[in-house]
Design an enzyme around this catalytic site. Structure first.
Site, short mmCIF file in Angstrom:
data_model
loop_
_atom_site.label_atom_id
_atom_site.label_comp_id
_atom_site.label_asym_id
_atom_site.label_seq_id
_atom_site.Cartn_x
_atom_site.Cartn_y
_atom_site.Cartn_z
N THR A 1 78.91 -18.05 -13.96
CA THR A 1 77.72 -18.68 -13.38
C THR A 1 76.72 -17.64 -12.87
OG1 THR A 1 77.00 -19.94 -11.44
CG2 THR A 1 79.12 -18.90 -11.26
N TYR A 57 82.02 -20.26 -3.95
CA TYR A 57 82.07 -20.61 -5.38
C TYR A 57 81.72 -19.41 -6.25
CZ TYR A 57 80.35 -22.51 -9.81
OH TYR A 57 80.12 -22.73 -11.15
#
Ligand SMILES: NC(=O)c1ccc[n+]([C@@H]2O[C@H](COP(=O)([O-])OP(=O)(O)OC[C@H]3O[C@@H](n4cnc5c(N)ncnc54)[C@H](O)[C@@H]3O)[C@@H](O)[C@H]2O)c1
Length: 328
Positions: A114, A138
């Site tokens: 990501t 995350y």
């Protein structure tokens, strides 16, 4: 090739599965359905299991030549509230998956990473060499797992492609699958739900940011373009390609205001919205330099913002059982 797709019953994984089969590859989906949906894997072989179950994974890994690893917990906000869940699933369980992989003959691996691995980038557009300073758990779990892959590629001959997605958006052209998260935190579905009145007015966090129109700029990439990048990454590894991390974006920044205006032009409908203060730690501007993926994989995103919004709108109306609203 035969591919084990962890998380193939989720949003991005289910679209990648369609691209893989369209390109002639064979797929086994492996998913515990924790946030995924059985109907998204309809027509495909689905093995229900968790990525930390090495015994369940072993026979499945014997049947494939590569793994695509989408399975993860993927809410930035939740990762701040409940980091243990994120370190548990995205690191500890994912390390178990790697144990099973290393115990098998599979040495080709594609990972859903990501742009959250970059944190707040000093320079835009973001290249792969931009500093990696994630600002939430995350992003930290995803960066850690990239480092695991790098280490295992040196020690165990694993070859991997880590794909750092920017904002996945849109829905499949068939109308059979699209974005579905519970709770929904992604901006486009929230915007469409506000239009359908199944969610409150869209909150525009920050209207005076340091961006061309004061609202937040992101790089929205069609989920089927992400899927085709996975096919290109698989074929790159099959040709003997070396381990690499690559940005997957369009290279185009779209402001929130541009998003709502484009939707209005497309449908004639206004997005009910309210202004809110900027969220701390939310970078005003994030978009990719995708040139490395083009050079290495021969891949570019081909779908426009209009296609993203149109497909997402069709999907969201169907999902909410809304009467088909006339499109301009
Ligand atoms: N959606 C985005 O914009 C975006 C952006 C960047 C990266 N990603 C990454 O892409 C991947 C897919 O994201 P998504 O939006 O499709 O999420 P999703 O929640 O729709 O899909 C995740 C899938 O993984 C499965 N899963 C989770 N934990 C599992 C476990 N322990 N064992 C087996 N299956 C498990 C879930 O049931 C679900 O089907 C994630 O790794 C996410 O971090 C997504």
């Amino acid at each position: 090739m035969r591919v084990l797709v962890t998380g193939g019953s989720g949003y991005v994984g289910s679209h990648a599965v369609r691209e893989l089969t369209a390109a002639g590859h064979q797929v086994v989906i492996y998913d515990n359905l924790s946030t995924g949906h059985r109907f998204l894997s309809r027509g495909y072989e689905l093995v229900e299991g968790s990525i930390d179950d090495t015994d369940a994974l072993a026979p499945e890994l014997q049947r494939v030549e590569a793994v695509m690893h989408f399975a993860a917990s993927a809410y930035v906000g939740e990762s701040v509230q409940n980091p243990r869940k994120y370190f548990q699933n995205n690191v500890i369980s994912a390390l178990k998956l790697m144990d099973a992989v290393l115990a098998s003959n599979v040495r080709q691996f594609i990972f859903s990473s990501t742009c959250a691995t970059y944190g707040i980038p000093p320079v835009i557009p973001i290249t792969e060499s931009s500093p990696k300073n994630p600002i939430n758990p995350y992003g930290a779990t995803k960066l850690f797992f990239e480092q695991v892959l790098s280490a295992y590629s040196v020690s165990h001959g694993l070859r991997f492609v880590a794909l750092r997605y920017f904002n996945a958006a849109g829905a499949h052209a068939s109308g059979e699958l699209g974005e579905i998260h519970d709770p929904e935190t992604h901006i486009i579905p929230l915007m469409l739900k506000a239009v359908l009145k199944t969610a409150p007015h869209l909150k525009i966090f920050g209207t005076d940011l340091d961006t061309p129109d004061g609202t937040c700029v992101r790089d929205y990439i069609h989920v089927s373009d992400l899927g085709s990048a996975h096919v290109a990454a698989l074929e790159y590894l099959a040709r003997g390609g070396e381990s690499i991390s690559l940005n997957l974006g369009t290279g185009r920044g779209t402001s929130l205001r541009e998003l709502t205006n484009t939707f209005h032009k497309l449908t004639g409908l206004h997005v009910p919205h309210v202004s809110a203060p900027p969220r701390p730690g939310d970078p005003p501007m994030l978009y990719a330099d995708p040139s490395r993926a083009r050079q290495v994989l021969g891949w570019v995103a081909t779908r426009s913002l209009e296609e993203i919004l149109f497909s997402a709108w069709q999907w969201q109306q169907q999902l909410e059982g809304a009467p088909a609203l006339a499109l301009a």
